[in-house]
Each structure stands twice: as structure tokens, then as C-alpha cells.
Design a protein around this motif. Structure first.
Motif, PDB file in Angstrom:
ATOM      1  N   GLU A  21     -11.204  24.866 -25.906  1.00 26.41           N
ATOM      2  CA  GLU A  21     -11.050  23.651 -26.672  1.00 26.41           C
ATOM      3  C   GLU A  21      -8.745  24.582 -26.048  1.00 26.41           C
ATOM      4  N   ARG A  22      -8.948  25.691 -26.300  1.00 19.43           N
ATOM      5  CA  ARG A  22      -7.597  25.772 -25.698  1.00 19.43           C
ATOM      6  C   ARG A  22      -6.796  25.499 -24.959  1.00 19.43           C
ATOM      7  N   GLN A  23      -7.353  25.969 -23.681  1.00 27.71           N
ATOM      8  CA  GLN A  23      -7.066  25.780 -22.352  1.00 27.71           C
ATOM      9  C   GLN A  23      -6.621  23.743 -22.657  1.00 27.71           C
ATOM     10  N   GLU A  24      -7.910  23.453 -22.797  1.00 26.56           N
ATOM     11  CA  GLU A  24      -7.974  22.048 -23.341  1.00 26.56           C
ATOM     12  C   GLU A  24      -6.409  21.255 -23.580  1.00 26.56           C
ATOM     13  N   LEU A  25      -6.354  21.694 -24.514  1.00 25.73           N
ATOM     14  CA  LEU A  25      -4.869  21.962 -25.520  1.00 25.73           C
ATOM     15  C   LEU A  25      -3.590  21.954 -24.101  1.00 25.73           C
ATOM     16  N   LEU A  26      -3.451  23.093 -23.753  1.00 29.22           N
ATOM     17  CA  LEU A  26      -2.418  24.278 -23.367  1.00 29.22           C
ATOM     18  C   LEU A  26      -2.889  23.112 -22.032  1.00 29.22           C
ATOM     19  N   ALA A  27      -3.243  23.061 -21.361  1.00 32.01           N
ATOM     20  CA  ALA A  27      -3.202  21.553 -20.215  1.00 32.01           C
ATOM     21  C   ALA A  27      -2.724  20.561 -20.584  1.00 32.01           C
ATOM     22  N   SER A  28      -3.010  20.059 -21.687  1.00 30.54           N
ATOM     23  CA  SER A  28      -2.370  18.275 -22.377  1.00 30.54           C
ATOM     24  C   SER A  28      -0.768  18.647 -22.116  1.00 30.54           C
ATOM     25  N   ASN A  29      -0.408  19.976 -22.748  1.00 31.14           N
ATOM     26  CA  ASN A  29       0.345  20.107 -23.427  1.00 31.14           C
ATOM     27  C   ASN A  29       1.491  20.361 -21.949  1.00 31.14           C
ATOM     28  N   ILE A  30       0.933  20.713 -20.714  1.00 31.91           N
ATOM     29  CA  ILE A  30       2.009  20.922 -20.005  1.00 31.91           C
ATOM     30  C   ILE A  30       1.761  19.649 -19.656  1.00 31.91           C
ATOM     31  N   ALA A  31       1.015  18.694 -18.997  1.00 38.50           N
ATOM     32  CA  ALA A  31       0.634  17.603 -18.227  1.00 38.50           C
ATOM     33  C   ALA A  31       1.749  16.526 -19.030  1.00 38.50           C
ATOM     34  N   ASN A  32       1.911  16.036 -20.335  1.00 41.42           N
ATOM     35  CA  ASN A  32       3.020  15.853 -20.833  1.00 41.42           C
ATOM     36  C   ASN A  32       4.266  16.363 -21.101  1.00 41.42           C
ATOM     37  N   ALA A  33       4.541  17.562 -20.168  1.00 41.00           N
ATOM     38  CA  ALA A  33       5.462  18.094 -20.393  1.00 41.00           C
ATOM     39  C   ALA A  33       6.608  17.163 -20.350  1.00 41.00           C
ATOM     40  N   ASP A  34       6.689  15.789 -20.179  1.00 44.36           N
ATOM     41  CA  ASP A  34       7.838  14.670 -19.506  1.00 44.36           C
ATOM     42  C   ASP A  34       7.662  13.238 -20.065  1.00 44.36           C
ATOM     43  N   THR A  35       7.142  14.193 -20.932  1.00 43.97           N
ATOM     44  CA  THR A  35       6.437  12.217 -22.182  1.00 43.97           C
ATOM     45  C   THR A  35       7.851  12.461 -23.491  1.00 43.97           C
ATOM     46  N   PRO A  36       8.320  11.634 -23.450  1.00 41.24           N
ATOM     47  CA  PRO A  36       9.064  11.186 -24.350  1.00 41.24           C
ATOM     48  C   PRO A  36       8.626  11.700 -26.087  1.00 41.24           C
ATOM     49  N   GLN A  37       9.009  12.270 -26.734  1.00 42.13           N
ATOM     50  CA  GLN A  37       8.125  12.452 -28.582  1.00 42.13           C
ATOM     51  C   GLN A  37       7.079  13.297 -28.445  1.00 42.13           C
ATOM     52  N   TYR A  38       5.752  13.413 -27.342  1.00 43.58           N
ATOM     53  CA  TYR A  38       5.417  14.713 -27.239  1.00 43.58           C
ATOM     54  C   TYR A  38       5.319  16.024 -28.487  1.00 43.58           C
ATOM     55  N   LYS A  39       5.273  15.900 -28.312  1.00 46.03           N
ATOM     56  CA  LYS A  39       5.061  17.008 -29.503  1.00 46.03           C
ATOM     57  C   LYS A  39       4.130  18.256 -29.048  1.00 46.03           C
ATOM     58  N   ALA A  40       4.254  19.796 -28.837  1.00 50.24           N
ATOM     59  CA  ALA A  40       3.167  20.742 -28.158  1.00 50.24           C
ATOM     60  C   ALA A  40       2.361  20.855 -28.875  1.00 50.24           C
ATOM     61  N   ARG A  41       0.928  20.958 -28.724  1.00 51.47           N
ATOM     62  CA  ARG A  41       0.034  21.499 -29.630  1.00 51.47           C
ATOM     63  C   ARG A  41      -0.961  22.736 -29.452  1.00 51.47           C
ATOM     64  N   ASP A  42      -1.553  23.933 -30.079  1.00 49.99           N
ATOM     65  CA  ASP A  42      -2.343  24.947 -29.615  1.00 49.99           C
ATOM     66  C   ASP A  42      -2.885  25.451 -31.680  1.00 49.99           C
ATOM     67  N   ILE A  43      -3.718  26.173 -30.714  1.00 50.16           N
ATOM     68  CA  ILE A  43      -4.998  26.751 -31.491  1.00 50.16           C
ATOM     69  C   ILE A  43      -4.782  28.211 -31.998  1.00 50.16           C
ATOM     70  N   ASP A  44      -4.290  27.923 -33.476  1.00 48.91           N
ATOM     71  CA  ASP A  44      -4.232  29.908 -34.024  1.00 48.91           C
ATOM     72  C   ASP A  44      -5.844  30.463 -33.188  1.00 48.91           C
ATOM     73  N   PHE A  45      -5.995  31.462 -32.259  1.00 45.58           N
ATOM     74  CA  PHE A  45      -7.173  31.389 -32.108  1.00 45.58           C
ATOM     75  C   PHE A  45      -7.703  32.818 -32.955  1.00 45.58           C
ATOM     76  N   LYS A  46      -6.821  33.769 -33.506  1.00 47.28           N
ATOM     77  CA  LYS A  46      -7.281  34.106 -34.021  1.00 47.28           C
ATOM     78  C   LYS A  46      -8.507  33.843 -35.819  1.00 47.28           C
ATOM     79  N   ALA A  47      -7.987  32.690 -35.615  1.00 50.32           N
ATOM     80  CA  ALA A  47      -7.921  31.494 -37.270  1.00 50.32           C
ATOM     81  C   ALA A  47      -9.476  30.502 -36.706  1.00 50.32           C
TER      82      ALA A  47
END
Length: 140
Positions: A21-47
Motif C-alpha cells: 500500500e505504501r509503495q502504491e502511494l509513493l508511486a502515485s506521489n512520484i507520478a503526480n510530481a508535476d500536477t498542480p495542487q497535488y498533495k503528497a501522501r504517505d503511510i506511517d508504517f509503524k502505526a
């Protein structure tokens, strides 16, 4: 016997699911690096792991942390406006951008590679556990 096998593999299975799940979020962040107003997301793995391994105790209830403390309170809906343990969170902005995008490509690449290495390590560990079980079953 099956419960023991399930218990032995449950932690690594959960870790692989959370890492995926975290890898998919990180890949989405990278894919949207040039998208205006995109907010990067991540998962707190421990939680996320704590929530996955102990779903009721990590948030107080199974409804995403909402507790009804008085009979006059409305019944809460799971995860309605609540970011509980393991839910994707918005990444802290390290460098402001003109277009409102919060993706820091260096941080995202590092997190992506680190998470991938840890995913591979979990696969190696679960493979080792399965090999040990097979050796014990075969009596060698």
C-alpha cells in the motif's frame, strides 16, 4: 495446525500488505510530481502495522477511533473524516512550490527505494520461514 501456520506467517503477510500500500502511494506521489495542487501522501508504517495486527485496540474501537460516550451522541461512521493509524496522511511540506504541489522528488525517490528494499527483506524472511516449516514437515 493451520492456526499455528497462519500465526507464524501473519506478521510478514501483514507487513507485505502494508508495504505494498505504501509503495502504491509513493508511486502515485512520484507520478503526480508535476500536477498542480497535488498533495503528497504517505503511510506511517509503524502505526499501520499496529492497526493491522491489533485492529480494535489501536484506535479504541473498530469504527476508526470514534467512541460513543453518551446515549445522546450520534453513531459515528468508520473513518469518516478521521485519519486513524495506517490511513494515508499528507506529507509535511519541506519546500513550498508556486503551484501548490507538495511532492519532494528526492524524498519520494528515497522513500520508494527504501520501502522496496524493506519489501524484498520481508519476502526473504517469509521465504525462510516457509523453508524451515517444510524442512520440519519433511523431517530432515
Amino acid at each position: 495446525m493451520i492456526n499455528k501456520l497462519d500465526a507464524a506467517l501473519n506478521f510478514h503477510q501483514t507487513a507485505l500488505r502494508v508495504r505494498n500500500e505504501r509503495q502504491e502511494l509513493l508511486a502515485s506521489n512520484i507520478a503526480n510530481a508535476d500536477t498542480p495542487q497535488y498533495k503528497a501522501r504517505d503511510i506511517d508504517f509503524k502505526a499501520a502495522m499496529q492497526a493491522a495486527m491489533h485492529p480494535a485496540s489501536s484506535t479504541g474501537t473498530a469504527t476508526g477511533g470514534l467512541q460513543k460516550t453518551d446515549s445522546g451522541h450520534m453513531q459515528g461512521q468508520p473513518n469518516q473524516g478521521y485519519a486513524g493509524p495506517g490511513d494515508p496522511l499528507f506529507r509535511t511540506v519541506t519546500q513550498a512550490s508556486v503551484d501548490g504541489n507538495t511532492v519532494d522528488m528526492d524524498a519520494e525517490r528515497n522513500a520508494y527505494v527504501d520501502n522496496g528494499i524493506r519489501y524484498e527483506a520481508s519476502l526473504t524472511m517469509i521465504t525462510g520461514q516457509i523453508k524451515k516449516m517444510l524442512t520440519a514437515i519433511n523431517g530432515q
